[in-house]
Design an enzyme around this catalytic site. Structure first.
Site, PDB file in Angstrom:
ATOM      1  N   THR A  16       0.844  -1.196   0.000  1.00  0.00           N
ATOM      2  CA  THR A  16       0.000   0.000   0.000  1.00  0.00           C
ATOM      3  C   THR A  16       0.880   1.247   0.000  1.00  0.00           C
ATOM      4  O   THR A  16       2.039   1.206   0.391  1.00  0.00           O
ATOM      5  CB  THR A  16      -0.931   0.025   1.224  1.00  0.00           C
ATOM      6  N   GLY A  17       0.310   2.358  -0.465  1.00  0.00           N
ATOM      7  CA  GLY A  17       1.107   3.581  -0.583  1.00  0.00           C
ATOM      8  C   GLY A  17       2.255   3.400  -1.555  1.00  0.00           C
ATOM      9  O   GLY A  17       3.371   3.864  -1.322  1.00  0.00           O
ATOM     10  N   ALA A  18       1.972   2.726  -2.681  1.00  0.00           N
ATOM     11  CA  ALA A  18       3.038   2.239  -3.568  1.00  0.00           C
ATOM     12  C   ALA A  18       3.562   3.268  -4.558  1.00  0.00           C
ATOM     13  O   ALA A  18       4.519   2.977  -5.276  1.00  0.00           O
ATOM     14  CB  ALA A  18       2.532   1.016  -4.335  1.00  0.00           C
ATOM     15  N   SER A  20       4.816   6.418  -4.071  1.00  0.00           N
ATOM     16  CA  SER A  20       5.694   7.492  -3.620  1.00  0.00           C
ATOM     17  C   SER A  20       6.639   6.980  -2.542  1.00  0.00           C
ATOM     18  O   SER A  20       6.306   6.043  -1.795  1.00  0.00           O
ATOM     19  CB  SER A  20       4.872   8.664  -3.057  1.00  0.00           C
ATOM     20  N   GLY A  21       7.822   7.570  -2.473  1.00  0.00           N
ATOM     21  CA  GLY A  21       8.737   7.349  -1.368  1.00  0.00           C
ATOM     22  C   GLY A  21       9.084   5.902  -1.113  1.00  0.00           C
ATOM     23  O   GLY A  21       9.506   5.159  -2.008  1.00  0.00           O
ATOM     24  N   ILE A  22       8.907   5.461   0.139  1.00  0.00           N
ATOM     25  CA  ILE A  22       9.281   4.107   0.557  1.00  0.00           C
ATOM     26  C   ILE A  22       8.473   3.061  -0.207  1.00  0.00           C
ATOM     27  O   ILE A  22       9.019   2.037  -0.635  1.00  0.00           O
ATOM     28  CB  ILE A  22       9.065   3.944   2.074  1.00  0.00           C
ATOM     29  N   GLY A  23       7.178   3.288  -0.389  1.00  0.00           N
ATOM     30  CA  GLY A  23       6.360   2.330  -1.115  1.00  0.00           C
ATOM     31  C   GLY A  23       6.819   2.149  -2.543  1.00  0.00           C
ATOM     32  O   GLY A  23       6.861   1.027  -3.066  1.00  0.00           O
ATOM     33  N   SER A 146       7.938   3.751  12.759  1.00  0.00           N
ATOM     34  CA  SER A 146       8.868   4.871  12.642  1.00  0.00           C
ATOM     35  C   SER A 146       9.710   4.913  13.907  1.00  0.00           C
ATOM     36  O   SER A 146       9.392   4.247  14.903  1.00  0.00           O
ATOM     37  CB  SER A 146       8.089   6.185  12.487  1.00  0.00           C
ATOM     38  N   TYR A 159       0.885  12.184  14.187  1.00  0.00           N
ATOM     39  CA  TYR A 159       1.698  11.208  13.459  1.00  0.00           C
ATOM     40  C   TYR A 159       2.414  10.287  14.445  1.00  0.00           C
ATOM     41  O   TYR A 159       2.416   9.057  14.286  1.00  0.00           O
ATOM     42  CB  TYR A 159       2.704  11.924  12.565  1.00  0.00           C
TER      43      TYR A 159
END
Length: 345
Positions: A16-18, A20-23, A146, A159
């Site tokens: 998921t969240g694929a 951008s960034g880490i994904g 995190s 967060y």
């Protein structure tokens, strides 16, 4: 049932969240490793572009436009995975958003949206993965925490709370599945500050634009940890020694860390650029300007290697041997001089 995870090139992996960034880094790394992929994100156009890129590399990819805060959307991710590939071997709960600002200033609506995505998205994804893995040989669930899972920071209270909650939920679910001998590994990955477009995606109530405090580690290091946890059962993986040190300091010296963060973290989380009145963010809707970007445009030097994280991912015998050697050396150095004499018969 002992936990037996497949090699990457034999896996069906949900991320998921694929886009951008880490994904995004994880999707590309997993594709290069031969995994079959089910990629989810809110921006359908970005997903289509990414899928085309990965298919050109030879990857087998399915995509689902979904908001992980919506349980029906997450159930649809699982449905697509089963219809396309017949199973799920690893489920990576990576999607995350943030809002910067003092807790008194942030609207409750924005706080709730962060929790809905970051925490409830992990709950929805984890429970869907368990449903699909139980009785089918097990698998791995990798939840993105995190360094603030262990130690909160000012200006990102919600967060931090969401990442604390991810840790607590994962620990509880892990014990329940262990009791059932379900054959499912649960890992919390705890990165330090990572050089992704994370601040660009966030909503901000601050005077200046959000920034990431140094050191900033490469997103590929987090992707390596995720891919490792997909194949080797791990409890926690810290990405960057700074994350581990922050966690330890927060546990051993909480008041000192409070004082240090009070002095430093208000400034280190803001750039010298004024916060624009027309600033866009991706809190409630995706921002296409920062999709398909693995790294940010910050001037901070990016740390490309983490010896500590590499050590964490070693085999258990190797870690035990190295740790035992370090403890033995520390014991020898702390002994009194007369205890270190060599006695001859």
């Amino acid at each position: 049932m002992s936990i037996k995870l497949k090699k990457l090139n034999e896996q069906v992996m949900v991320i998921t969240g694929a886009t951008s960034g880490i994904g995004l880094a994880t999707a590309r790394m997993a594709a290069d490793g031969g995994a079959h992929l089910v990629l989810a994100a809110r921006d359908g156009d970005a997903l289509d572009t990414l899928a085309l890129e990965l298919r050109q590399r030879g990857a087998d990819v399915a995509t689902v436009a979904a908001d992980v805060g919506n349980p029906a959307d997450v159930a649809h991710i699982g449905q697509v995975a089963m219809e396309r590939f017949g199973r799920v071997d690893t489920w990576v709960n990576n999607a995350g958003i943030s809002v910067y600002g003092k807790n008194e200033a942030v609207a409750l609506e924005d706080m709730r949206k962060v929790m809905q995505t970051n925490f409830w998205g992990v709950v929805h994804g984890s429970l869907e993965a368990v449903k699909l893995m139980k009785g089918r040989g097990g698998g791995a669930i990798v939840n993105l925490g995190s360094e603030v899972s262990d130690r909160s920071v000012p200006l990102q209270g919600t967060y931090s709370a969401s990442k604390h909650a991810i840790k607590a939920f994962t620990e509880s679910l892990r014990m329940e599945l262990h009791k059932e001998d379900a054959g499912i590994s649960l890992t919390v990955v705890k990165p330090s500050a990572i050089a992704t477009p994370f601040p660009n995606h966030a909503k901000s109530y601050m005077e200046h634009e959000p920034d990431l405090p140094a050191p900033n580690y490469a997103p590929e290091l987090v992707a390596q940890a995720i891919v490792h946890a997909a194949q080797v059962p791990e409890r926690d993986l810290y990405v960057g020694s700074h994350a581990k040190l922050t966690s330890m300091a927060g546990y051993l010296m909480p008041r000192a860390v409070d004082r240090f963060m009070t002095r430093t973290m208000f400034g280190r989380q803001q750039s010298d650029q004024p916060n624009s009145s027309v600033r866009r963010d991706a809190l409630h809707t995706p921002d296409a300007a920062y999709e398909l970007r693995q790294r940010n445009d910050s001037d901070h030097r990016v740390v490309e290697r983490s010896p500590y994280t590499a050590f964490e991912m070693r085999s258990v015998p190797a870690k035990t041997m190295l740790l035992g050697g370090a403890l033995l050396a520390a014991w020898a150095l702390t002994r009194r001089p007369w205890e270190r004499r060599v006695w001859h018969a």
